[in-house]
Each structure stands twice: as C-alpha cells, then as structure tokens.
Design a protein around this motif. Structure first.
Motif, PDB file in Angstrom:
ATOM      1  N   ASP A  37     -25.574  -6.280 -36.528  1.00  0.00           N
ATOM      2  CA  ASP A  37     -24.404  -5.532 -36.105  1.00  0.00           C
ATOM      3  C   ASP A  37     -24.217  -5.528 -34.598  1.00  0.00           C
ATOM      4  O   ASP A  37     -23.086  -5.580 -34.100  1.00  0.00           O
ATOM      5  N   LYS A  40     -22.667  -8.838 -33.532  1.00  0.00           N
ATOM      6  CA  LYS A  40     -21.257  -8.882 -33.941  1.00  0.00           C
ATOM      7  C   LYS A  40     -20.414  -7.972 -33.060  1.00  0.00           C
ATOM      8  O   LYS A  40     -19.282  -8.320 -32.664  1.00  0.00           O
ATOM      9  N   THR A  41     -20.945  -6.795 -32.732  1.00  0.00           N
ATOM     10  CA  THR A  41     -20.229  -5.859 -31.865  1.00  0.00           C
ATOM     11  C   THR A  41     -19.928  -6.489 -30.515  1.00  0.00           C
ATOM     12  O   THR A  41     -18.805  -6.385 -29.993  1.00  0.00           O
ATOM     13  N   ARG A  43     -19.787  -9.727 -29.766  1.00  0.00           N
ATOM     14  CA  ARG A  43     -18.840 -10.833 -29.924  1.00  0.00           C
ATOM     15  C   ARG A  43     -17.410 -10.334 -30.090  1.00  0.00           C
ATOM     16  O   ARG A  43     -16.467 -10.874 -29.496  1.00  0.00           O
ATOM     17  N   ASP A  44     -17.236  -9.295 -30.918  1.00  0.00           N
ATOM     18  CA  ASP A  44     -15.889  -8.760 -31.149  1.00  0.00           C
ATOM     19  C   ASP A  44     -15.302  -8.189 -29.861  1.00  0.00           C
ATOM     20  O   ASP A  44     -14.113  -8.384 -29.565  1.00  0.00           O
ATOM     21  N   ALA A  45     -16.119  -7.482 -29.073  1.00  0.00           N
ATOM     22  CA  ALA A  45     -15.634  -6.897 -27.823  1.00  0.00           C
ATOM     23  C   ALA A  45     -15.289  -7.986 -26.816  1.00  0.00           C
ATOM     24  O   ALA A  45     -14.319  -7.866 -26.057  1.00  0.00           O
ATOM     25  N   GLY A  47     -14.219 -11.045 -27.623  1.00  0.00           N
ATOM     26  CA  GLY A  47     -12.962 -11.620 -28.082  1.00  0.00           C
ATOM     27  C   GLY A  47     -11.765 -10.767 -27.709  1.00  0.00           C
ATOM     28  O   GLY A  47     -10.712 -11.282 -27.310  1.00  0.00           O
ATOM     29  N   ALA A  48     -11.928  -9.440 -27.811  1.00  0.00           N
ATOM     30  CA  ALA A  48     -10.839  -8.544 -27.442  1.00  0.00           C
ATOM     31  C   ALA A  48     -10.549  -8.621 -25.942  1.00  0.00           C
ATOM     32  O   ALA A  48      -9.388  -8.540 -25.519  1.00  0.00           O
ATOM     33  N   ASP A  86     -13.778  -1.246 -22.221  1.00  0.00           N
ATOM     34  CA  ASP A  86     -14.002  -1.055 -23.658  1.00  0.00           C
ATOM     35  C   ASP A  86     -15.294  -0.263 -23.834  1.00  0.00           C
ATOM     36  O   ASP A  86     -16.370  -0.729 -23.418  1.00  0.00           O
TER      37      ASP A  86
END
Length: 297
Positions: A37, A40-41, A43-45, A47-48, A86
């Motif tokens: 997790d 993934k957290t 990577r997602d941040a 990308g945003a 973020d």
C-alpha cells in the motif's frame, strides 16, 4: 549525536552491519522499504502531481519543468515541497517506515527537513553533476541525510545514483567556480581528488531506499530510456543538527520532530563549510545552477 552513541541504540530497520557500512561507506541501500500500500500510495500521489503540472508553462515554487514541457507531454525535472501540495506525502514522511530508517543512522530523535521528487525525464536534462549535499544546506553537524526511494525499478539505462564510497571522510569541496560564482557542483579540477573515477552505480527495485550521507560525493547520468525515472526524496536530520542558513526550499512541516524529542542543545562537528548564496528570496532546484540550466523553463 555521535556515531558510537547512535550505534548503541538498537536498530529499527537496518541490521547493525548495514548501519556500520553506512558510516564507513557514506551510503546504504535498504531493500523494499516501501511496499504494498505504501508504494501504491507514493505512485498515485506522484501521478497526481504530474497531472497538476500539465497546466504550467514555466517553473514555479512547486515544479521545475523542462523548456519542452507541454500539457500533453509533461516533462518535469523536479516536484518540490511535496506535503504542501498533497498531504499524502506527509503521511509517507511520518507514518511509513521512512523515519525509523532515518533513526538507524541519525539516532532516536529525528527531524523532518524537506521532500521532493527528482523525476529525470528521458534525455540529458535530468543529468546531475558531482556534488556534496551539505554544500547546499550547511548544518552544525553531519547528522542530516537524504533518503532516496525508487517508485519504480531503476535500471542502469535510467541513470541511477552514482556514489564515491568513503568520500564523506575525505574533503569538503568548493561548489563555486574560479570567479567565485556558485555552480552547485564540484569543479573539473577537483574531480580526481573527489574520487569520481571510483564511483559505483546503485540500480534499485521499486520500493528500495538509499540512505545518503551529506558529504558523500555523488551524481547521476542521463536517462537513456523512453520513460521517466521518479525518485521520491525525503531530507531528514538528527534533532541536534541545526541549519546555518534558512531552509528556503522547505515546506510548512520543516523542523517537525518525526521520532523522539526535540534537541535542547546543538551538536557541532569540526567542519569547514563555505556558505551557499543567499537564497532567502527563492530557490527552485539544482537544475538552475548546474549545466542543465538551459533545460529549465
């Protein structure tokens, strides 16, 4: 805190042998610091953040962007001041194993300094010349580190970090040229003394972390692949390591204690550190000063 006192505390993430190698070599690789997790957290941040950069036509306090950056094909060099963009990035700094890893080489009292992502897009723009980090943010002692976390695999073609083992125990080099202009890099004339020819490259798997001593001579080459190489970087310090200059690229969380307690006294190492230029009116990134300047928009 002195090395022998740090090592007297039980390790949290690294083995005792790994901690000793950090102090001997000036760096350490921790495999799989972020996984599942947490990875993934991150990577997602990331990308945003890239999506937020699409509307820009020039660098600002949040992003250093390449002169060819566009909305359809973003070319970001660095994402800055992450927790103020973020809150996810702040959760990584305080709640993931990151600060415990820092405590293994800084001691139990760990202070947060800053966060950024060095993206290194394809091509020569993300190349970083040989330097020592403490030249950019001199402190009262060497208990201040960078933790570099790979969000994706970093093979040789993507331009991984290169370090000179043991260089942190040699000389503190000037990062000015012969005309007394700040360059943010070790001069060509000093590279032999710096041991650049003895450098080793550190490929990484996704989630790996490198602990980097602030006096270790290091660089990274160009990205020869067709994809970007995001490296999540957190700056941490021992609570008793105090900055001599304002943290002009810090964020609203800079100085927060992540583990342990605040220091009541500063520790002072015997260091001859030349002060960097006055950046109190603003600073974006190393790319402004090194030979990639013409790549910055």
């Amino acid at each position: 805190m002195l090395q022998q006192d740090i090592l007297a505390h039980p390790p949290r993430i690294l083995s005792q042998d790994q901690r000793k190698r950090y102090f001997d070599q000036g760096f350490a690789l921790c495999k799989g610091l972020l996984d599942g997790d947490w990875l993934k957290t991150g990577r997602d941040a990331y990308g945003a953040a890239i999506d937020r950069s699409r509307r820009l036509d020039g660098s600002n306090q949040w992003f250093s962007i390449h002169k060819e950056h566009t909305a359809s094909e973003p070319r970001v060099l660095r994402v800055e001041r992450l927790p103020d963009q973020d809150p996810v990035f702040w959760s990584i700094a305080k709640d993931s194993p990151l600060a415990d890893l820092g405590a293994d080489v800084l001691g139990p009292d760990v202070k947060y300094r800053d966060s950024m992502i060095n993206v290194k897009p394809p091509g020569p723009a993300g190349k970083v010349a040989w330097h020592q980090d403490l030249a950019f943010y001199p402190h009262t002692n060497v208990g201040t580190i960078q933790v570099l976390i790979s969000l994706y695999d970093v093979a040789e073609e993507l331009g991984p970090l290169k370090v000179v083992p043991g260089s942190h125990r040699r000389e503190i080099f000037e990062h000015y040229d012969d005309n007394d202009n700040w360059t943010g890099e070790i001069s060509d004339g000093d590279l032999r003394k710096a041991g650049a020819g003895d450098a080793v490259s550190i490929p990484m798997n996704a989630g790996d972390a490198i602990l980097l001593h602030p006096l270790t001579v290091h660089s990274s080459g160009p990205n020869l692949s067709d994809r970007s190489r995001p490296l999540l970087i957190h700056g941490l310090s021992a609570a008793d390591s105090m900055s001599y200059t304002p943290m002009t690229w810090g964020n609203s969380y800079t100085g927060t204690i992540l583990r342990g307690r605040p220091a009541r006294y500063a520790q002072h190492d015997d260091l001859k550190l030349r002060l960097p230029p006055d950046w109190s009116k603003g600073y974006t990134s190393i790319f402004e000063h090194q030979d990639t300047e013409d790549a910055v928009a």
